[in-house]
Design a protein around this motif. Structure first.
Motif, PDB file in Angstrom:
ATOM      1  N   ILE A  24       5.854   4.422   7.023  1.00 27.98           N
ATOM      2  CA  ILE A  24       4.745   5.123   7.671  1.00 27.98           C
ATOM      3  C   ILE A  24       3.589   5.079   6.677  1.00 27.98           C
ATOM      4  O   ILE A  24       3.738   5.535   5.534  1.00 27.98           O
ATOM      5  CB  ILE A  24       5.109   6.580   8.013  1.00 27.98           C
ATOM      6  CG1 ILE A  24       6.320   6.642   8.946  1.00 27.98           C
ATOM      7  CG2 ILE A  24       3.903   7.293   8.630  1.00 27.98           C
ATOM      8  CD1 ILE A  24       6.870   8.050   9.165  1.00 27.98           C
ATOM      9  N   PHE A  25       2.478   4.522   7.096  1.00 29.52           N
ATOM     10  CA  PHE A  25       1.319   4.367   6.222  1.00 29.52           C
ATOM     11  C   PHE A  25       0.269   5.437   6.519  1.00 29.52           C
ATOM     12  O   PHE A  25       0.200   5.961   7.636  1.00 29.52           O
ATOM     13  CB  PHE A  25       0.679   2.988   6.431  1.00 29.52           C
ATOM     14  CG  PHE A  25       1.583   1.838   6.082  1.00 29.52           C
ATOM     15  CD1 PHE A  25       1.890   1.548   4.767  1.00 29.52           C
ATOM     16  CD2 PHE A  25       2.106   1.035   7.093  1.00 29.52           C
ATOM     17  CE1 PHE A  25       2.723   0.481   4.449  1.00 29.52           C
ATOM     18  CE2 PHE A  25       2.933  -0.039   6.786  1.00 29.52           C
ATOM     19  CZ  PHE A  25       3.245  -0.315   5.466  1.00 29.52           C
ATOM     20  N   VAL A  26      -0.573   5.694   5.518  1.00 30.80           N
ATOM     21  CA  VAL A  26      -1.746   6.532   5.741  1.00 30.80           C
ATOM     22  C   VAL A  26      -2.557   5.871   6.840  1.00 30.80           C
ATOM     23  O   VAL A  26      -2.768   4.654   6.823  1.00 30.80           O
ATOM     24  CB  VAL A  26      -2.575   6.683   4.450  1.00 30.80           C
ATOM     25  CG1 VAL A  26      -3.903   7.378   4.738  1.00 30.80           C
ATOM     26  CG2 VAL A  26      -1.791   7.443   3.387  1.00 30.80           C
ATOM     27  N   GLY A  27      -2.961   6.642   7.836  1.00 30.31           N
ATOM     28  CA  GLY A  27      -3.723   6.109   8.970  1.00 30.31           C
ATOM     29  C   GLY A  27      -2.868   5.850  10.197  1.00 30.31           C
ATOM     30  O   GLY A  27      -3.391   5.709  11.294  1.00 30.31           O
ATOM     31  N   ASP A  28      -1.535   5.768  10.023  1.00 27.77           N
ATOM     32  CA  ASP A  28      -0.655   5.612  11.190  1.00 27.77           C
ATOM     33  C   ASP A  28      -0.641   6.905  11.996  1.00 27.77           C
ATOM     34  O   ASP A  28      -0.614   8.002  11.428  1.00 27.77           O
ATOM     35  CB  ASP A  28       0.796   5.320  10.768  1.00 27.77           C
ATOM     36  CG  ASP A  28       1.041   3.880  10.377  1.00 27.77           C
ATOM     37  OD1 ASP A  28       0.182   3.019  10.670  1.00 27.77           O
ATOM     38  OD2 ASP A  28       2.102   3.616   9.781  1.00 27.77           O
ATOM     39  N   THR A  29      -0.661   6.768  13.288  1.00 29.21           N
ATOM     40  CA  THR A  29      -0.430   7.912  14.163  1.00 29.21           C
ATOM     41  C   THR A  29       1.000   7.803  14.641  1.00 29.21           C
ATOM     42  O   THR A  29       1.405   6.770  15.166  1.00 29.21           O
ATOM     43  CB  THR A  29      -1.398   7.920  15.356  1.00 29.21           C
ATOM     44  OG1 THR A  29      -2.739   8.015  14.840  1.00 29.21           O
ATOM     45  CG2 THR A  29      -1.139   9.098  16.285  1.00 29.21           C
TER      46      THR A  29
ATOM     47  N   ARG B 215       0.858  -1.199   0.000  1.00 32.98           N
ATOM     48  CA  ARG B 215       0.000   0.000   0.000  1.00 32.98           C
ATOM     49  C   ARG B 215       0.883   1.234   0.000  1.00 32.98           C
ATOM     50  O   ARG B 215       2.088   1.153   0.183  1.00 32.98           O
ATOM     51  CB  ARG B 215      -0.944  -0.004   1.197  1.00 32.98           C
ATOM     52  CG  ARG B 215      -0.252  -0.121   2.533  1.00 32.98           C
ATOM     53  CD  ARG B 215      -1.273  -0.268   3.644  1.00 32.98           C
ATOM     54  NE  ARG B 215      -0.639  -0.724   4.864  1.00 32.98           N
ATOM     55  CZ  ARG B 215      -1.035  -0.377   6.064  1.00 32.98           C
ATOM     56  NH1 ARG B 215      -2.077   0.411   6.222  1.00 32.98           N
ATOM     57  NH2 ARG B 215      -0.420  -0.850   7.129  1.00 32.98           N
ATOM     58  N   ARG B 216       0.250   2.403  -0.193  1.00 32.15           N
ATOM     59  CA  ARG B 216       1.026   3.648  -0.252  1.00 32.15           C
ATOM     60  C   ARG B 216       1.701   3.942   1.079  1.00 32.15           C
ATOM     61  O   ARG B 216       1.160   3.641   2.144  1.00 32.15           O
ATOM     62  CB  ARG B 216       0.129   4.824  -0.629  1.00 32.15           C
ATOM     63  CG  ARG B 216      -0.257   4.801  -2.092  1.00 32.15           C
ATOM     64  CD  ARG B 216      -1.063   5.997  -2.509  1.00 32.15           C
ATOM     65  NE  ARG B 216      -2.268   6.078  -1.707  1.00 32.15           N
ATOM     66  CZ  ARG B 216      -2.771   7.212  -1.216  1.00 32.15           C
ATOM     67  NH1 ARG B 216      -2.186   8.360  -1.434  1.00 32.15           N
ATOM     68  NH2 ARG B 216      -3.873   7.191  -0.520  1.00 32.15           N
ATOM     69  N   VAL B 217       2.879   4.517   1.002  1.00 23.40           N
ATOM     70  CA  VAL B 217       3.628   4.913   2.194  1.00 23.40           C
ATOM     71  C   VAL B 217       3.904   6.410   2.134  1.00 23.40           C
ATOM     72  O   VAL B 217       3.972   7.004   1.060  1.00 23.40           O
ATOM     73  CB  VAL B 217       4.961   4.138   2.337  1.00 23.40           C
ATOM     74  CG1 VAL B 217       4.712   2.651   2.458  1.00 23.40           C
ATOM     75  CG2 VAL B 217       5.901   4.425   1.186  1.00 23.40           C
ATOM     76  N   ALA B 218       4.064   6.983   3.305  1.00 21.97           N
ATOM     77  CA  ALA B 218       4.433   8.402   3.398  1.00 21.97           C
ATOM     78  C   ALA B 218       5.880   8.575   2.972  1.00 21.97           C
ATOM     79  O   ALA B 218       6.706   7.670   3.131  1.00 21.97           O
ATOM     80  CB  ALA B 218       4.240   8.894   4.836  1.00 21.97           C
TER      81      ALA B 218
END
Length: 163
Positions: free
Chosen positions: A101-106, A59-62
Motif C-alpha cells: 500500500i503506497f502513499v496516495g493509494d485509496t 518508494r515508501r510503503v504503508a
C-alpha cells in the motif's frame, strides 16, 4: 453489494453470500508518520524516501498493520452497516499481506459473509465469518483473509432501549 438500510442491518437481514464494499480511505504521508509514532515502528521502508527508493518497491510503503487497522475501521466504523448488530471483533484467520500500500493509494474493503452460525453459549448471539479483501483504487488486492464478528440476534438499539 448489499443495499444498506438506514439503521443498518439486523441479524435477520444477514445471509451467507451477502457482500459489502466500504467507503474509500486515501493513505497519506501523515498516516505513515502517525502510525510510526503510535507503534514505534520507524523502519526506513516507511519513513525514508532515499532508503525506500532502493527497495524492491521503489518508494515508501504503508505498514501492513496500518492497512489492516484502517481496513477494520472502514468495515465497521465507517459503514455503520452493523451498528445494530455488532458486539465484538473475535479474530482474524489466514490473513495475508499480498501487496504494498503506497502513499496516495485509496483503499477499499470488499467483504462477504462466508459463514453465519449460532453462538453455542449465548442463544441471543451469533458468529459471522467474513471473507475480506483490501483493494486499492486500481483494484490491486493488497491484503486478504477472514474476520470473525460476534453479533446480536436482537437489534442493539432494542436492547439498549429496554435497559
Amino acid at each position: 453489494m448489499g443495499e444498506q438500510k438506514k439503521g443498518g442491518y439486523t441479524y435477520a437481514d444477514l445471509h451467507v453470500g451477502m457482500s459489502f464494499r466500504s467507503p474509500g480511505r486515501t493513505i497519506t504521508d501523515a498516516d505513515l508518520m502517525s502510525f510510526s509514532g503510535l507503534t514505534g515502528d520507524y523502519s526506513e521502508l516507511h519513513t525514508s524516501d532515499v532508503y525506500a527508493k532502493s527497495s524492491q518497491f521503489g518508494r515508501r510503503v504503508a505498514h501492513g498493520m496500518l492497512g489492516l487497522a484502517y481496513a477494520h475501521g472502514l468495515m465497521w466504523a465507517r459503514t455503520g452497516e452493523l451498528r445494530e448488530t455488532a458486539i465484538a471483533f473475535l479474530g482474524i484467520n489466514d490473513w495475508k499481506f499480498v501487496g504494498p500500500i503506497f502513499v496516495g493509494d485509496t483503499m477499499f474493503v470488499n467483504y462477504r459473509i462466508a459463514e453465519l452460525r449460532d453462538s453455542k453459549s449465548k442463544p441471543t448471539q451469533a458468529i459471522v465469518i467474513f471473507d475480506v479483501e483490501v483493494v486499492t483504487h486500481d483494484d490491486r488486492v493488497v491484503q486478504r483473509g477472514r474476520k470473525a464478528l460476534l453479533v446480536s440476534k436482537v437489534p442493539l438499539t432494542a436492547v439498549e432501549a429496554s435497559r
